[in-house]
Design an enzyme around this catalytic site. Structure first.
Site, PDB file in Angstrom:
ATOM      1  N   ASP A  44      -4.612  -0.652   3.849  1.00  0.00           N
ATOM      2  CA  ASP A  44      -3.426  -1.006   3.076  1.00  0.00           C
ATOM      3  C   ASP A  44      -3.133  -2.499   3.171  1.00  0.00           C
ATOM      4  O   ASP A  44      -3.500  -3.165   4.143  1.00  0.00           O
ATOM      5  CB  ASP A  44      -2.210  -0.224   3.580  1.00  0.00           C
ATOM      6  CG  ASP A  44      -2.036   1.107   2.875  1.00  0.00           C
ATOM      7  OD1 ASP A  44      -2.758   1.358   1.904  1.00  0.00           O
ATOM      8  OD2 ASP A  44      -1.169   1.900   3.305  1.00  0.00           O
ATOM      9  N   LYS A  66      -1.280  -1.852  -1.295  1.00  0.00           N
ATOM     10  CA  LYS A  66      -0.111  -1.038  -1.603  1.00  0.00           C
ATOM     11  C   LYS A  66       1.111  -1.800  -1.102  1.00  0.00           C
ATOM     12  O   LYS A  66       1.436  -1.778   0.075  1.00  0.00           O
ATOM     13  CB  LYS A  66      -0.184   0.332  -0.902  1.00  0.00           C
ATOM     14  CG  LYS A  66      -1.125   1.322  -1.553  1.00  0.00           C
ATOM     15  CD  LYS A  66      -0.539   1.863  -2.845  1.00  0.00           C
ATOM     16  CE  LYS A  66      -1.440   2.897  -3.487  1.00  0.00           C
ATOM     17  NZ  LYS A  66      -0.917   3.334  -4.795  1.00  0.00           N
ATOM     18  N   MET A 183      12.027  -0.234   1.596  1.00  0.00           N
ATOM     19  CA  MET A 183      11.818  -0.678   0.210  1.00  0.00           C
ATOM     20  C   MET A 183      13.129  -0.770  -0.560  1.00  0.00           C
ATOM     21  O   MET A 183      13.213  -0.385  -1.726  1.00  0.00           O
ATOM     22  CB  MET A 183      10.826   0.273  -0.505  1.00  0.00           C
ATOM     23  CG  MET A 183       9.451   0.317   0.124  1.00  0.00           C
ATOM     24  SD  MET A 183       8.391   1.639  -0.520  1.00  0.00           S
ATOM     25  CE  MET A 183       9.058   3.067   0.358  1.00  0.00           C
TER      26      MET A 183
END
Length: 265
Positions: A44, A66, A183
């Site tokens: 990732d 990602k 996030m």
């Protein structure tokens, strides 16, 4: 119920490894061993180079980015790469930031691979939300301040309605919960407005960027000042937003020492 397909004969193996928040010293021993024996690693974007460096010099490293808000490798393509490598007899490690099963889409990958007859092993990693508050010397739960914790994403799946932040705020207030929002920086303004419907404006909040890394930065403020603080201090992804009374002591110290408004780890 239809039985799962039989494992493919002569196939390799696949392990989903949690790389933790970035500091290689926070890896589990089991994770290090898996990384070292892998012949193929799908990595990732948020996994640190220091962790990738633990792989064998002969291992094939495939970066499958990602990162929220940036161009990402399609999930279906990642799953196809894993399956192809396993069928070629490779020892595959899917190296994921944090923990594979905490907003890492590990569940989707396990389901896809198991449906194709591949046995999957999962090795947990320290999730960024835990590492973030620990770096501030703050617990997620406390007998006097927080009776539980909610890990939640601030980035809804496209096409979905997303989180009911107003309902969550009311529950967090009545049940005395710590909220750990992943996030959430890009949607902080909306999240703040909705949380204020159920939480006091004076509720302490911390925003921690790059938790556990030497580049870590953080700011502590009240819920009423969340978006203003993010903008002023130029905090960006990847960041974790922590909301709750477990931060009372940290906020009080900052208010007493305003020059320590933003700090590095």
């Amino acid at each position: 119920m239809t039985p799962p397909p039989s494992p493919l004969t002569g196939q390799g193996s696949c392990t989903l490894v949690g790389a933790g928040p970035g500091d290689p010293e926070l890896l589990t021993i089991k994770a290090v061993k898996a990384i070292q024996v892998a012949t193929v690693l799908l990595v990732d974007d948020l996994v640190s180079e220091a962790i990738v460096a633990l792989a064998s010099p002969t291992a094939r490293i495939i970066h499958v980015g990602k990162r929220g808000g940036c161009k990402s490798t399609p999930q279906a393509f990642i799953e196809k790469l894993i399956l192809m490598a396993v069928r070629e007899g490779e020892t595959v490690v899917r190296l994921k930031g944090g923990d594979p099963f905490v907003f890492g889409r590990g569940g989707e990958e396990v389901e896809h691979l198991q449906a194709a007859g591949v046995r999957v092993t999962v090795i947990n990693g320290i999730t960024a939300g835990l590492a973030a508050v620990t770096s501030l010397g703050v617990p997620l739960t406390h007998r006097e301040h927080a009776h539980g914790v909610v890990f939640i994403t601030g980035h809804a799946k496209p096409g979905s309605t997303g989180t009911d932040w107003k309902a969550l705020a009311a529950t967090a207030h009545s049940a005395r919960l710590t909220l750990v929002i992943y996030m959430g920086v890009s949607g902080a303004h909306s999240i703040q407005d909705q949380l204020l419907t159920g939480l006091p404006a004076s509720t302490p909040v911390a925003v921690i960027q790059n938790a556990s890394l030497t580049s870590q930065r953080h700011a502590v403020c009240t819920l009423a000042e969340l978006q203003r603080t993010i903008t002023r201090e130029k905090l960006m992804s990847p960041s974790v937003i922590v909301v709750g009374d477990v931060l009372q002591g940290t906020l009080a110290l900052q208010q007493a020492l305003p020059e320590a408004r933003t700090a590095r780890a």
